[in-house]
Design an enzyme around this catalytic site. Structure first.
Site, PDB file in Angstrom:
ATOM      1  N   HIS A 175     -18.595  74.565  90.677  1.00 50.17           N
ATOM      2  CA  HIS A 175     -18.193  73.455  89.824  1.00 50.17           C
ATOM      3  C   HIS A 175     -18.912  73.443  88.474  1.00 50.17           C
ATOM      4  CE1 HIS A 175     -15.590  71.818  92.827  1.00 50.17           C
ATOM      5  NE2 HIS A 175     -16.558  71.870  93.708  1.00 50.17           N
TER       6      HIS A 175
ATOM      7  N   ASN B  99     -19.143  63.644  86.752  1.00 49.97           N
ATOM      8  CA  ASN B  99     -18.351  62.436  86.524  1.00 49.97           C
ATOM      9  C   ASN B  99     -18.848  61.607  85.337  1.00 49.97           C
ATOM     10  OD1 ASN B  99     -20.647  61.647  87.920  1.00 49.97           O
ATOM     11  ND2 ASN B  99     -19.608  60.045  89.063  1.00 49.97           N
TER      12      ASN B  99
ATOM     13  N   ASN C 107     -12.844  65.101  87.958  1.00 49.33           N
ATOM     14  CA  ASN C 107     -13.694  63.979  87.547  1.00 49.33           C
ATOM     15  C   ASN C 107     -14.332  64.171  86.173  1.00 49.33           C
ATOM     16  OD1 ASN C 107     -13.170  62.526  89.873  1.00 49.33           O
ATOM     17  ND2 ASN C 107     -14.896  63.414  90.973  1.00 49.33           N
TER      18      ASN C 107
END
Length: 134
Positions: free
Chosen positions: A14, A64, A110
């Site tokens: 990620h 996020n 996100n």
């Protein structure tokens, strides 16, 4: 050019956006120029490529909240959403596949949603890097 990811979690799928920016900085010979900019809570490197001035940005926040750093940097460097490129992971693309998306929804990402919310716009160009599903 903002590399989205989870700062400090290097080597995870990620955080591939930040790894792409590290490679871009090396190719543009500015890898030694990364500095922490407290105003936008991000690592920043300035570069020039084909006559364009670039701000390379790696937010020092969790995914996020990346949009807070991107929006602050956009204000500091007088850049509009249409001139921002987000580099991020994409679960729905096979590992290593790359696609460019012009604007649109966050598609469940996100970090992208955080940028859309913070910038009050979805006009950013996205470089989506496939990481596949586990």
């Amino acid at each position: 050019v903002a590399g989205l990811g989870n700062y400090g979690l290097w080597g995870t799928r990620h955080s591939v956006g930040m790894e792409v920016l590290d490679r871009l900085a090396r190719q543009l010979a500015v890898a030694e120029g990364w500095r922490m900019d407290k105003r936008c809570c991000a690592d920043v490197a300035l570069a020039t490529a084909q006559g364009l001035e670039l701000v390379l940005l790696k937010p020092r926040r969790f995914m996020n909240l990346n949009g807070l750093s991107v929006a602050s940097a956009a204000e500091i460097y007088s850049v509009g959403p249409e001139d921002i490129y987000l580099v991020h992971d994409d679960l729905d693309k096979a590992l290593g596949k790359v696609a460019i998306k012009l604007g649109g929804s966050a598609r469940g990402h996100n970090g992208v949603q955080s940028c859309i919310t913070a910038l009050h716009s979805n006009e950013m160009t996205r470089l989506r890097i496939g990481i596949g599903r586990p």
